[in-house]
Write an enzyme that holds these catalytic residues in place. Structure first.
Site, PDB file in Angstrom:
ATOM      1  N   ASN A   1      33.813  44.447  38.563  1.00 25.71           N
ATOM      2  CA  ASN A   1      33.325  43.298  39.622  1.00 25.71           C
ATOM      3  C   ASN A   1      31.497  43.251  40.008  1.00 25.71           C
ATOM      4  O   ASN A   1      31.290  41.752  40.662  1.00 25.71           O
ATOM      5  CB  ASN A   1      34.215  43.433  40.498  1.00 25.71           C
ATOM      6  N   CYS A   2      31.375  43.502  38.818  1.00 27.20           N
ATOM      7  CA  CYS A   2      29.615  43.405  39.086  1.00 27.20           C
ATOM      8  C   CYS A   2      29.044  42.176  38.929  1.00 27.20           C
ATOM      9  O   CYS A   2      29.425  41.796  36.931  1.00 27.20           O
ATOM     10  CB  CYS A   2      28.923  44.295  38.673  1.00 27.20           C
ATOM     11  N   ASP A   3      28.428  40.981  39.030  1.00 25.76           N
ATOM     12  CA  ASP A   3      28.316  39.790  38.654  1.00 25.76           C
ATOM     13  C   ASP A   3      27.263  40.047  37.404  1.00 25.76           C
ATOM     14  O   ASP A   3      27.265  39.454  36.619  1.00 25.76           O
ATOM     15  CB  ASP A   3      27.242  38.816  39.521  1.00 25.76           C
TER      16      ASP A   3
ATOM     17  N   ARG B   1      28.459  42.207  34.380  1.00 26.13           N
ATOM     18  CA  ARG B   1      28.858  40.408  33.325  1.00 26.13           C
ATOM     19  C   ARG B   1      28.809  39.877  32.402  1.00 26.13           C
ATOM     20  O   ARG B   1      28.632  39.474  31.549  1.00 26.13           O
ATOM     21  CB  ARG B   1      30.191  39.464  34.821  1.00 26.13           C
TER      22      ARG B   1
ATOM     23  N   LEU C   1      30.267  48.215  36.318  1.00 26.35           N
ATOM     24  CA  LEU C   1      30.930  48.165  37.151  1.00 26.35           C
ATOM     25  C   LEU C   1      31.628  46.814  36.759  1.00 26.35           C
ATOM     26  O   LEU C   1      31.206  45.533  36.824  1.00 26.35           O
ATOM     27  CB  LEU C   1      30.775  47.718  38.367  1.00 26.35           C
TER      28      LEU C   1
END
Length: 106
Positions: free
Chosen positions: A8-10, A13, A6
């Site tokens: 927006n998943c840390d 990233r 995803l």
């Protein structure tokens, strides 16, 4: 190398930053190919489903009892992330073992 996760998943990233050569696929918008999902389930079993996620907590008992592959096909955000495919090799999560196997420093 393809990283499924995803945007927006840390954790995703961090993995993507350490693996700049990886192509990124957002499972929320693009999903995961059924054959890859089946291969990942065969390799990782129940660990493929993230039972600590917000999505999982929002499911009813009937939904949680459904076959994992069916659940993941309908709710791709339930998948533990990231799922990294490199050739025939699959990696799940972004732990030290995965980082070492892929030669990445986090």
């Amino acid at each position: 190398m393809v990283l499924y996760g995803l945007k927006n998943c840390d954790t995703c990233r961090k993995a993507l930053k350490a693996l700049p050569q990886a192509a990124f696929v957002d499972v929320r918008t693009e999903g995961v190919p059924a054959d890859l999902l089946a291969a990942a389930y065969a390799r990782f079993g129940e660990k493929l489903v993230n039972t600590r996620s917000t999505t999982w907590r929002g499911l009813s008992e009937e939904e949680r009892a459904r076959p994992p592959l069916e659940l993941l096909a309908q709710q791709p955000t339930l998948m533990k992330r990231p799922l990294i495919a490199e050739g025939d090799a699959l990696y799940l999560g972004w732990d030290k073992a995965t980082q070492a196997a892929l030669g990445a420093a986090a």
